[in-house]
Design an enzyme around this catalytic site. Structure first.
Site, PDB file in Angstrom:
ATOM      1  N   GLY A 217       0.807  -1.083  -0.031  1.00  0.00           N
ATOM      2  CA  GLY A 217       0.124   0.056  -0.058  1.00  0.00           C
ATOM      3  C   GLY A 217       0.773   1.444   0.078  1.00  0.00           C
ATOM      4  N   SER A 218       0.360   2.255   0.582  1.00  0.00           N
ATOM      5  CA  SER A 218       1.041   3.631   0.798  1.00  0.00           C
ATOM      6  C   SER A 218       2.417   3.645   1.177  1.00  0.00           C
ATOM      7  CB  SER A 218       0.140   4.631   1.094  1.00  0.00           C
ATOM      8  OG  SER A 218      -1.042   4.856   0.429  1.00  0.00           O
TER       9      SER A 218
END
Length: 484
Positions: A217-218
């Site tokens: 993810g981020s």
């Protein structure tokens, strides 16, 4: 001699010849392989008569052999068993499994070639054969902070010393008690082992270095930012598009932000602001602009794709080799088929903290003989230069902004500058997102780098982001190290 007797004699001679050949093969040709078989119970039982070496955290043995009153001579005992279960692994009738028990079995059992002359010395002096002791790099305070933070959460946490690569904490949840499968009651051990093996939560899997890898993810945006800054065409202050929704090429699908609205006024945002608010559209656009090769190369410099051991084998993290533009956009924000271990993401944070140099992670500081002499010790080794010192300095400041003004505020420590990055990783339609956080502190003199993942958002479920669940755990781990 009549024909029947002659034929019988030939058959008997052939049988004796076969017996001699098979005995020779078993005793000389195949002996080493047979002795090494994990299901060779005779060889395993003979090793119980030898005292295995200890596994130390600081000066405290978390695994040791104690004398027993039965035929096996020694009983393997694990102090604070669940806390260090994935570090130690266990030694039982099933052999050495998991952790250091398996990875360093030869040293702990005393059978390593490096201990050959010591075994010869024991033979002549009459000393009882004994395995070597392993001194780990773990910081018990950081280990305990990670374990307490993950308490009811399925996930993992890893902490590294950025300047050396020494592993300060390695925790995977759910854990287990090695003592339950290290006893001398074979029926009880078999029952406990079967229960652990069939548990759907897979407590025997060390999620910090393997198992089913996670989409980062981020937190992967740090890698994308590093790739962009390394081109020389971007700086931390470069203004990039950050609309509410990015229209992806070659598809009818769009890529939105995790929040409503654009990332900045006029749909524009600086690279620093984009990282602070975790702007999906900005980093997807940047990823497509720099190209797949730049992103893949940058990830490789941080260790993606490398086969490393600590000494347990670490499953290589991956970035897809072939991607079209929409897939590249998703990969640039840590989605699509990007997969990573927690230790890999800790290496990303540690690389930024260490002026761009990623150090080889290691768990064993030294191997100590029964006479307390140091047989071998680990010297820190450079794995790669992921980014230049200038790029690392920019990433450092960008990650500090995440904690001071962005999505990572819950990692703030009074009086200490903390650098970090949150992550919320989708991993299937209708499934709760994983919550990530990577960080290091102090930002101006890094002593610890951390990665934490809470599967399915931990106790907060769909409402969780990395900043809500994983960041407080990382903060506790950093505080534990800095308060020592």
């Amino acid at each position: 001699m009549n024909a029947p007797v002659r034929k019988l004699s030939l058959v008997v001679a052939a049988l004796f010849g076969s017996l001699l050949v098979s005995t020779t093969l078993i005793q000389y040709v195949f002996a080493a392989d047979l002795n090494a078989r994990p299901d060779n119970r005779r060889t395993l039982l003979s090793t119980y008569a030898r005292e295995r070496g200890e596994i130390l955290v600081g000066q405290t043995p978390v695994a040791r052999s104690v004398p027993s009153d039965d035929q096996f001579k020694f009983q393997r005992e694990y102090a604070q068993g669940p806390l260090y279960s994935h570090v130690t692994g266990f030694y039982s009738f099933y052999g050495a499994q998991g952790g250091l028990e398996q990875a360093e079995n030869a040293m702990l059992s005393g059978s390593s070639d490096k201990l050959f002359y010591r075994r010869i010395s024991d033979l002549f002096t009459g000393r009882r054969p004994q395995g070597a002791t392993l001194e780990t790099t773990l910081d018990p305070a950081v280990q305990e902070a990670a374990d307490e933070g993950l308490e009811d959460i399925r996930g993992a946490a890893v902490a590294l010393d950025p300047s050396t690569g020494a592993i300060l904490a390695m925790v995977s949840h759910p854990n287990f008690d090695p003592n339950d499968v290290a006893g001398h009651d074979l029926d009880e051990v078999a029952e406990n082992y079967e229960e652990l093996n069939t548990d759907s939560s897979r407590p025997l899997v060390n999620r910090s270095i393997g198992g089913d890898l996670y989409p980062p993810g981020s937190v992967f945006k740090v890698v994308t930012a590093a790739a962009a800054l390394s081109t020389g065409e971007y700086t931390e202050d470069t203004v990039v598009p950050g609309p509410a929704v990015l229209d992806l090429p070659q598809t009818d699908a769009d890529l939105p932000n995790a929040f409503d609205g654009p990332c900045g006024p006029n749909d524009e945002v600086t690279m620093t602001e984009a990282l602070a608010v975790s702007c999906n559209t900005a980093f997807a656009r940047v990823g497509m602009d720099i190209g797949a090769e730049a992103l893949q190369s940058q990830a490789a410099k941080f260790g993606f794709g490398d086969s490393i051991s600590v000494p347990m084998r670490v499953t290589p993290s991956t970035v897809p080799a072939e991607m079209n533009l929409p897939q590249l956009a998703q990969a640039s924000i840590g989605q699509y088929d990007v997969r990573a271990t927690p230790i890999q993401m800790a290496m990303v944070a540690a690389g930024v903290a260490n002026d761009g140099v990623v150090m080889q992670p290691y768990l064993v500081q030294s191997v100590i003989g029964s006479d307390l002499s140091v047989i071998e010790s680990t010297d820190p080794q450079e794995l790669s230069e992921a980014v230049t010192p200038d790029v690392a300095a920019q990433l450092n400041r960008m990650m500090v902004a995440v904690v001071e003004d962005g999505s990572g505020r819950r990692a703030q420590i009074d009086g200490v500058s903390v650098a970090g990055k949150t992550g919320t990783a989708q991993h299937g339609e209708g499934r709760k997102a994983h919550a990530w956080f990577i960080s290091f502190a102090p930002a101006d003199d890094p002593q610890i780098a951390v990665a934490v993942i809470a599967e399915d958002g931990g106790v907060a479920g769909n409402e969780a982001g990395g900043g809500a669940v994983a960041a407080p755990i990382a903060r506790q781990m950093m505080e534990a190290r800095l308060d020592r």
